[in-house]
Scaffold this motif. Sequence first.
Motif, short mmCIF file in Angstrom:
data_model
loop_
_atom_site.label_atom_id
_atom_site.label_comp_id
_atom_site.label_asym_id
_atom_site.label_seq_id
_atom_site.Cartn_x
_atom_site.Cartn_y
_atom_site.Cartn_z
N ALA A 120 -20.77 131.44 18.53
CA ALA A 120 -21.41 131.64 17.23
C ALA A 120 -21.01 130.52 16.27
O ALA A 120 -20.00 129.84 16.47
N ALA A 121 -21.83 130.34 15.28
CA ALA A 121 -21.55 129.30 14.27
C ALA A 121 -20.18 129.50 13.66
O ALA A 121 -19.45 128.52 13.41
N ASN A 122 -19.80 130.74 13.43
CA ASN A 122 -18.49 131.00 12.84
C ASN A 122 -17.36 130.50 13.73
O ASN A 122 -16.35 129.98 13.23
N ASP A 123 -17.54 130.66 15.03
CA ASP A 123 -16.50 130.21 15.96
C ASP A 123 -16.39 128.69 15.92
O ASP A 123 -15.28 128.14 15.91
N LEU A 124 -17.54 128.03 15.92
CA LEU A 124 -17.52 126.56 15.88
C LEU A 124 -16.88 126.08 14.57
O LEU A 124 -16.12 125.10 14.57
N MET A 125 -17.20 126.78 13.53
CA MET A 125 -16.61 126.40 12.23
C MET A 125 -15.09 126.53 12.30
O MET A 125 -14.36 125.65 11.83
N THR A 126 -14.63 127.60 12.89
CA THR A 126 -13.18 127.79 13.00
C THR A 126 -12.55 126.68 13.83
O THR A 126 -11.47 126.16 13.48
N LEU A 127 -13.22 126.30 14.89
CA LEU A 127 -12.69 125.23 15.74
C LEU A 127 -12.56 123.92 14.96
O LEU A 127 -11.56 123.22 15.06
N ILE A 128 -13.59 123.62 14.20
CA ILE A 128 -13.56 122.37 13.43
C ILE A 128 -12.45 122.43 12.37
O ILE A 128 -11.72 121.45 12.15
N GLN A 129 -12.31 123.56 11.74
CA GLN A 129 -11.29 123.68 10.68
C GLN A 129 -9.88 123.56 11.25
O GLN A 129 -8.95 123.23 10.51
N GLN A 130 -9.74 123.84 12.54
CA GLN A 130 -8.41 123.75 13.14
C GLN A 130 -8.05 122.33 13.56
O GLN A 130 -6.92 122.06 13.93
N LEU A 131 -9.05 121.45 13.54
CA LEU A 131 -8.75 120.05 13.87
C LEU A 131 -7.86 119.43 12.80
O LEU A 131 -7.87 119.86 11.64
N ALA A 132 -7.12 118.41 13.21
CA ALA A 132 -6.38 117.63 12.22
C ALA A 132 -7.40 116.99 11.27
O ALA A 132 -8.51 116.66 11.69
N PRO A 133 -7.06 116.85 9.99
CA PRO A 133 -8.02 116.36 9.00
C PRO A 133 -8.73 115.08 9.41
O PRO A 133 -9.93 114.94 9.18
N GLY A 134 -8.01 114.13 10.00
CA GLY A 134 -8.64 112.87 10.39
C GLY A 134 -9.72 113.09 11.43
O GLY A 134 -10.83 112.54 11.32
N TYR A 135 -9.41 113.86 12.44
CA TYR A 135 -10.41 114.17 13.46
C TYR A 135 -11.60 114.89 12.86
O TYR A 135 -12.75 114.64 13.18
N ARG A 136 -11.26 115.84 12.00
CA ARG A 136 -12.31 116.69 11.41
C ARG A 136 -13.29 115.85 10.61
O ARG A 136 -14.50 116.02 10.70
N ILE A 137 -12.76 114.94 9.81
CA ILE A 137 -13.63 114.14 8.95
C ILE A 137 -14.55 113.26 9.80
O ILE A 137 -15.76 113.19 9.58
N VAL A 138 -13.97 112.60 10.78
CA VAL A 138 -14.78 111.69 11.59
C VAL A 138 -15.82 112.46 12.42
O VAL A 138 -16.98 112.06 12.49
N PHE A 139 -15.39 113.55 12.99
CA PHE A 139 -16.36 114.33 13.79
C PHE A 139 -17.50 114.84 12.92
O PHE A 139 -18.66 114.79 13.32
N ASN A 140 -17.18 115.34 11.75
CA ASN A 140 -18.22 115.81 10.83
C ASN A 140 -19.18 114.69 10.46
O ASN A 140 -20.40 114.86 10.49
#
Lengths: 190, 256
Positions: A120-140
Motif C-alpha cells: 500500500a502507499a502507506n507502506d511505501l511512504m513508511t519505507l521512504i521515511q525510514q531511509l537516511a535523509p540523504g538517500y531519501r532526498i535523492v530517491f525522491n
Amino acid sequence: MMFLEHKYTIDELIKRCKANERKAQELLYKQFASKMLGVCLRYATDRMEAEDMLQNGFIKVFQKIEDYRADGSFEGWIRRIMVHSSIEYYRKYHKMVQLVDVEQAESHSSVDALATSKLAANDLMTLIQQLAPGYRIVFNLYAIEGYSHREIAEIAGISEGASKSQLSRARSVLKEQIAKMEGKRYGYAG
Amino acid sequence: MDMQDKEFDSLFRSKLENFEAEPTGQVWLGITEQLDGKRRYRALLPWLSIAASVTILAAAGILFIPQKKTGDVKHSDKVNIAKTLPPVIKTQPVKVKPEPKATAETVTHPANRLAHVKASPVNSAPAKVKEAAPASAPAIDNVVKHDEQPVLAVQQKQELVTPVLPAEAAPIINNKAIGAIQTIAAANPPVTDKQEAAQPKPKKRVHGIGGFLNTVIAAVDKRKDKIIEFSNSDDDESSNISAVNLGILKFKNKDK
C-alpha cells in the motif's frame, strides 16, 4: 461544473493572494494543503517534520506568489516550492552528513515486482521515511519528482556522482526492506 | 523475478505521486502567525530606527550638553533669588569654610571647561535661602526693599559688612539707606580688604567653582547643596558673579 468553478477560483485566488488578502490565502492553502503535505511527507522522517516543512513552504508561496507567472501549472509551481522547502529544512536542521559519495552499491536483494505492487502507499511512504535523509532526498528527487542527476546535484548541493551512488544505495535499502516485509508475511502465512 | 530500476522507481511514483494527507490546524495557524509577525516587524522597523536615533541623541545630549544647561537655568533663578535673599549670606560664608577645601581642588579642572558657566553661582542661591533665611529673615526683608534698585555692587558690600557685624547690627542696616551701607562697608576696612584681596586671585577658581557646582548639581546630593551655599555667597555678589564666588571660595580655602 465543480471543475470550472474550481479553476476559476484558483486564478482568482492567485490574484487576491498577490494583493495579500488573508482570506484568499486561506482558501488557496485549503486547496493545496493535503496534496502538499503528501509531498512533504516523502521528505520527512515523520508527520511533525512534514508539517513544519509544509508551513515553511506555504509561507514562501505567499511571499513569492507575486513572482508567479501563469506560464506553467500553478500546482507544479507550489510543488517545486515545497520540495525546495523540504530540502532546505534538512540543510537547516540536519547536517546532510549522509550526502557524501558512497561506493556504487549493487543491489543484491531481488524483489518480486508483484510483491512490491501489492504494498500500500502507506507502506511505501513508511519505507521512504525510514531511509537516511540523504538517500531519501535523492530517491525522491529522481524516482518520484523526475529530476536528472545533474539537477539533483544542483538542488541538493552534491556532486552528480554522489547523487548516482545515493540513488543506488537508496534503492538497495528499499528492496531489502521490502523483502523483509515479504518474508514476514510469508512467515505469518506459513 | 528481478525488477528493473525503472520499474521499481515507477512503482513508487505511481503510488506516492498523488499521496495526500490532511494537515492539522496548527499549520495554518503557524503560517498566519509568521506572516503577521513579519508584517509587524516590517511596520515597526521605521519606528525602531527612529527610537534608536532619538535615544542616541538624548544620550549624547546628556553627556555633552548638561553642564551648560544647568548653569543657564540656575542663572535665571539666581537673579531672582539673589535680589530677595542678600542678607542671608551672612551665615553662609562661615558654614562654607569647612567644605571648600575639598571642592576647590575638584572644581579647578571643571572650571576651565565651564568658562561659559559664569552664572553657575546661581545654583548655590537656593541652598543659601533655605539655611540662612530663617536666622536673618526679619533684617533681610527690610534690606532687600531698600537695596533692590541699588544694584549688585551695593549688595556685595552689605554682605561683606554683615558677616562682621553681630546680629544686633542688622536692624541698623535696615533703616539706613544704601549710601549709608556703603559708608559702613568702607568703615570696616579689615573685612573688606581681606575679601577684596582674595577676589583677584580667586577669579580663576570661580569658574572652576561654577563648573564644579554644575557638575555637582548634576549628580549631587544634599551635601552638594552645602557646597552650593558657598556659591550662594557668590550669588550675592551676582553682578561680579564669577569673581565673587571665586573669592569667597578662595577665602574659605585660605582660611582653612
